[in-house]
Motif scaffolding. Structure first.
Motif, PDB file in Angstrom:
ATOM      1  N   GLU A 140      68.348  58.371  -3.257  1.00 49.25           N
ATOM      2  CA  GLU A 140      68.600  57.085  -2.608  1.00 49.25           C
ATOM      3  C   GLU A 140      67.281  56.320  -2.571  1.00 49.25           C
ATOM      4  O   GLU A 140      66.312  56.765  -1.945  1.00 49.25           O
ATOM      5  CB  GLU A 140      69.139  57.284  -1.187  1.00 49.25           C
ATOM      6  N   LEU A 141      67.245  55.192  -3.243  1.00 47.94           N
ATOM      7  CA  LEU A 141      66.044  54.364  -3.308  1.00 47.94           C
ATOM      8  C   LEU A 141      66.336  53.044  -2.610  1.00 47.94           C
ATOM      9  O   LEU A 141      67.246  52.310  -3.008  1.00 47.94           O
ATOM     10  CB  LEU A 141      65.645  54.119  -4.765  1.00 47.94           C
ATOM     11  N   ALA A 142      65.569  52.726  -1.554  1.00 49.41           N
ATOM     12  CA  ALA A 142      65.802  51.514  -0.773  1.00 49.41           C
ATOM     13  C   ALA A 142      64.530  50.676  -0.715  1.00 49.41           C
ATOM     14  O   ALA A 142      63.450  51.188  -0.382  1.00 49.41           O
ATOM     15  CB  ALA A 142      66.246  51.874   0.638  1.00 49.41           C
ATOM     16  N   PHE A 143      64.668  49.383  -1.050  1.00 51.04           N
ATOM     17  CA  PHE A 143      63.545  48.448  -0.971  1.00 51.04           C
ATOM     18  C   PHE A 143      63.647  47.687   0.343  1.00 51.04           C
ATOM     19  O   PHE A 143      63.931  46.481   0.377  1.00 51.04           O
ATOM     20  CB  PHE A 143      63.562  47.497  -2.170  1.00 51.04           C
ATOM     21  N   ALA A 144      63.415  48.398   1.435  1.00 54.64           N
ATOM     22  CA  ALA A 144      63.480  47.778   2.757  1.00 54.64           C
ATOM     23  C   ALA A 144      62.270  46.861   2.962  1.00 54.64           C
ATOM     24  O   ALA A 144      61.190  47.117   2.420  1.00 54.64           O
ATOM     25  CB  ALA A 144      63.505  48.853   3.838  1.00 54.64           C
ATOM     26  N   PRO A 145      62.413  45.778   3.747  1.00 58.25           N
ATOM     27  CA  PRO A 145      61.301  44.842   3.950  1.00 58.25           C
ATOM     28  C   PRO A 145      60.029  45.494   4.472  1.00 58.25           C
ATOM     29  O   PRO A 145      58.923  45.084   4.105  1.00 58.25           O
ATOM     30  CB  PRO A 145      61.876  43.849   4.977  1.00 58.25           C
ATOM     31  N   ASP A 146      60.158  46.503   5.331  1.00 60.14           N
ATOM     32  CA  ASP A 146      58.963  47.118   5.908  1.00 60.14           C
ATOM     33  C   ASP A 146      58.373  48.228   5.036  1.00 60.14           C
ATOM     34  O   ASP A 146      57.350  48.806   5.382  1.00 60.14           O
ATOM     35  CB  ASP A 146      59.286  47.684   7.292  1.00 60.14           C
ATOM     36  N   GLY A 147      58.993  48.552   3.906  1.00 55.92           N
ATOM     37  CA  GLY A 147      58.420  49.544   3.016  1.00 55.92           C
ATOM     38  C   GLY A 147      59.461  50.281   2.193  1.00 55.92           C
ATOM     39  O   GLY A 147      60.581  50.526   2.662  1.00 55.92           O
ATOM     40  N   VAL A 148      59.096  50.629   0.978  1.00 56.45           N
ATOM     41  CA  VAL A 148      60.004  51.361   0.087  1.00 56.45           C
ATOM     42  C   VAL A 148      60.283  52.746   0.668  1.00 56.45           C
ATOM     43  O   VAL A 148      59.379  53.423   1.174  1.00 56.45           O
ATOM     44  CB  VAL A 148      59.399  51.491  -1.324  1.00 56.45           C
ATOM     45  N   ARG A 149      61.525  53.156   0.570  1.00 54.88           N
ATOM     46  CA  ARG A 149      61.913  54.499   1.014  1.00 54.88           C
ATOM     47  C   ARG A 149      62.710  55.161  -0.090  1.00 54.88           C
ATOM     48  O   ARG A 149      63.665  54.583  -0.613  1.00 54.88           O
ATOM     49  CB  ARG A 149      62.746  54.439   2.282  1.00 54.88           C
ATOM     50  N   CYS A 150      62.305  56.350  -0.451  1.00 51.32           N
ATOM     51  CA  CYS A 150      63.027  57.136  -1.458  1.00 51.32           C
ATOM     52  C   CYS A 150      63.385  58.478  -0.858  1.00 51.32           C
ATOM     53  O   CYS A 150      62.501  59.240  -0.440  1.00 51.32           O
ATOM     54  CB  CYS A 150      62.173  57.323  -2.719  1.00 51.32           C
ATOM     55  N   HIS A 151      64.656  58.768  -0.798  1.00 52.37           N
ATOM     56  CA  HIS A 151      65.160  60.034  -0.267  1.00 52.37           C
ATOM     57  C   HIS A 151      65.854  60.767  -1.404  1.00 52.37           C
ATOM     58  O   HIS A 151      66.773  60.224  -2.026  1.00 52.37           O
ATOM     59  CB  HIS A 151      66.138  59.760   0.874  1.00 52.37           C
ATOM     60  N   LEU A 152      65.399  61.960  -1.684  1.00 52.73           N
ATOM     61  CA  LEU A 152      66.024  62.739  -2.751  1.00 52.73           C
ATOM     62  C   LEU A 152      66.285  64.158  -2.264  1.00 52.73           C
ATOM     63  O   LEU A 152      65.618  64.671  -1.365  1.00 52.73           O
ATOM     64  CB  LEU A 152      65.150  62.734  -4.007  1.00 52.73           C
ATOM     65  N   TRP A 153      67.292  64.769  -2.864  1.00 52.79           N
ATOM     66  CA  TRP A 153      67.650  66.129  -2.497  1.00 52.79           C
ATOM     67  C   TRP A 153      68.134  66.874  -3.732  1.00 52.79           C
ATOM     68  O   TRP A 153      68.565  66.276  -4.717  1.00 52.79           O
ATOM     69  CB  TRP A 153      68.709  66.133  -1.409  1.00 52.79           C
ATOM     70  N   MET A 154      68.040  68.182  -3.653  1.00 51.20           N
ATOM     71  CA  MET A 154      68.396  69.033  -4.799  1.00 51.20           C
ATOM     72  C   MET A 154      68.782  70.411  -4.286  1.00 51.20           C
ATOM     73  O   MET A 154      68.388  70.800  -3.184  1.00 51.20           O
ATOM     74  CB  MET A 154      67.201  69.154  -5.751  1.00 51.20           C
ATOM     75  N   PRO A 155      69.538  71.197  -5.068  1.00 51.82           N
ATOM     76  CA  PRO A 155      69.859  72.575  -4.659  1.00 51.82           C
ATOM     77  C   PRO A 155      68.591  73.416  -4.580  1.00 51.82           C
ATOM     78  O   PRO A 155      67.627  73.191  -5.306  1.00 51.82           O
ATOM     79  CB  PRO A 155      70.780  73.077  -5.777  1.00 51.82           C
ATOM     80  N   GLN A 156      68.601  74.351  -3.658  1.00 54.59           N
ATOM     81  CA  GLN A 156      67.489  75.300  -3.564  1.00 54.59           C
ATOM     82  C   GLN A 156      67.476  76.129  -4.848  1.00 54.59           C
ATOM     83  O   GLN A 156      68.446  76.809  -5.173  1.00 54.59           O
ATOM     84  CB  GLN A 156      67.671  76.223  -2.365  1.00 54.59           C
ATOM     85  N   PRO A 157      66.393  76.062  -5.644  1.00 62.01           N
ATOM     86  CA  PRO A 157      66.398  76.795  -6.918  1.00 62.01           C
ATOM     87  C   PRO A 157      66.348  78.302  -6.713  1.00 62.01           C
ATOM     88  O   PRO A 157      65.740  78.803  -5.768  1.00 62.01           O
ATOM     89  CB  PRO A 157      65.114  76.291  -7.614  1.00 62.01           C
ATOM     90  N   ASN A 158      67.017  79.021  -7.609  1.00 62.26           N
ATOM     91  CA  ASN A 158      66.986  80.484  -7.597  1.00 62.26           C
ATOM     92  C   ASN A 158      65.861  80.928  -8.512  1.00 62.26           C
ATOM     93  O   ASN A 158      66.045  81.075  -9.714  1.00 62.26           O
ATOM     94  CB  ASN A 158      68.329  81.057  -8.057  1.00 62.26           C
ATOM     95  N   LEU A 159      64.681  81.115  -7.943  1.00 61.46           N
ATOM     96  CA  LEU A 159      63.517  81.431  -8.758  1.00 61.46           C
ATOM     97  C   LEU A 159      63.515  82.858  -9.251  1.00 61.46           C
ATOM     98  O   LEU A 159      62.749  83.204 -10.144  1.00 61.46           O
ATOM     99  CB  LEU A 159      62.236  81.153  -7.951  1.00 61.46           C
TER     100      LEU A 159
END
Length: 333
Positions: free
Chosen positions: A308-327
């Motif tokens: 989720e990429l948001a260009f909010a007036p007070d500052g850019v916010r990028c929220h990302l998520w992913m599965p916990q990798p099985n190392l």
């Protein structure tokens, strides 16, 4: 043991050498029976010479297919008077299944005929394992190089498509390749097993701002190589945008980069949030450039999660998520 007609010094020398070698030494007669076996071979069998003398491979306890194979090879050596070589797995009495390289050689008598077949066998298990491991590394390297070249190709193509000119394209391509190389350095230090998000974040901070402008928050959290490279390139694009237009373009601007491991309805995942504040007012871009497309499309695919990429007036916010990798399974990039 096989005994000569006379106990000569020459025989004692040969016998000492054959008993000292870790290789397996033995002799078959023309009926495929063992008439000599050195200590190493008897140890492998877990037998004494009195138990083994005069027996064939099958009578010693070789698997029927194994004994039949050696019977055919002995007959071939007798018929052709030429050595024959091969390798075969065999259960050692104490070491488990080992891989042995062997050679059968005709013993020619005074009449010019084959009178026995001498054999020598060497344990090549470790060498075989090394060769297999080396081939695995080569295959992995080929895979990694192909993926890296594909990434470079994509960077060049997308950058040229959106660049203002050749000079602008050259600068952006160089910056992106430097970011890619930095991520490779981090993974190389970890033998390409995984990378800690903190190391990736630290690399971004070193490239785009001062410690006072960045707040890094998160415990040790490791990503497999594919996701580590994707996140590194995403942080590069966010850092570049922040340095040119956002929070990092002014001394008062700040970036908070935090990450954590969470559990959503029994589904473990990693979340990363880039939040800018204190910089110039942000405006929604009229059109998406390469950086935005990478974050919103390519990153989602590479991470196997969401962005989720948001260009909010007070500052850019990028929220990302992913599965916990099985190392534990190990994943190539």
């Amino acid at each position: 043991m096989l005994q000569p007609e006379q106990d000569t010094p020459t025989w004692r020398i040969y016998e000492t050498l054959l008993q000292a070698t870790p290789d397996l030494s033995y002799v078959f007669d023309l009926q495929h029976r063992f008439i000599y076996a050195n200590k190493a071979l008897l140890t492998m069998w877990g037998m004494s010479w009195d138990e083994a003398i005069g027996k064939t491979c099958l009578e010693i306890g070789y698997e029927p297919w194994h004994a039949a194979m050696h019977d055919r090879e002995i007959e071939q050596v007798i018929a052709t008077r030429q050595p024959i070589r091969g390798d075969v797995p065999f259960p050692h009495a104490t070491l488990g299944v080992r891989i042995y390289d062997y050679i059968f050689t005709p013993v020619i008598g005074p009449d010019g005929q084959v009178e026995a077949i001498a054999g020598s066998t060497r344990d090549v298990t470790e060498r075989k394992r090394h060769e297999q491991h080396q081939q695995l590394l080569i295959n992995e390297l080929n895979h990694r190089v192909k993926n890296t070249l594909a990434t470079v190709q994509s960077i060049a193509r997308q950058t040229l498509r959106s660049a203002a000119g050749l000079e602008d394209a050259n600068a952006k391509i160089e910056e992106r390749l430097v970011a890619l190389a930095s991520a490779h350095d981090i993974l190389t230090r970890e033998n390409w097993h995984s990378a800690d998000i903190r190391d990736l974040a630290q690399s971004t901070m070193d490239a785009y701002g001062t410690p006072g402008q960045f707040q890094l928050a998160g415990d040790s959290c490791r990503l497999d190589p594919r996701r580590a490279l994707a996140l590194a390139m995403a942080l590069h694009e966010l850092g570049t945008n922040a340095a040119k237009y956002g929070a990092l373009s002014s001394r008062e601007g700040r970036v908070c980069l935090q990450w954590s491991s969470t559990d959503l309805d029994g589904d473990p995942r990693i979340e990363v949030v880039w939040q800018e504040y204190g910089g110039p007012a942000v405006h929604e871009p009229a059109q998406r450039g390469f950086g935005s497309r990478l974050l919103e499309r390519g990153l989602k695919h590479d991470l196997g999660g969401g962005v989720e990429l948001a260009f909010a007036p007070d500052g850019v916010r990028c929220h990302l998520w992913m599965p916990q990798p099985n190392l534990e399974e190990g994943q190539l990039t």
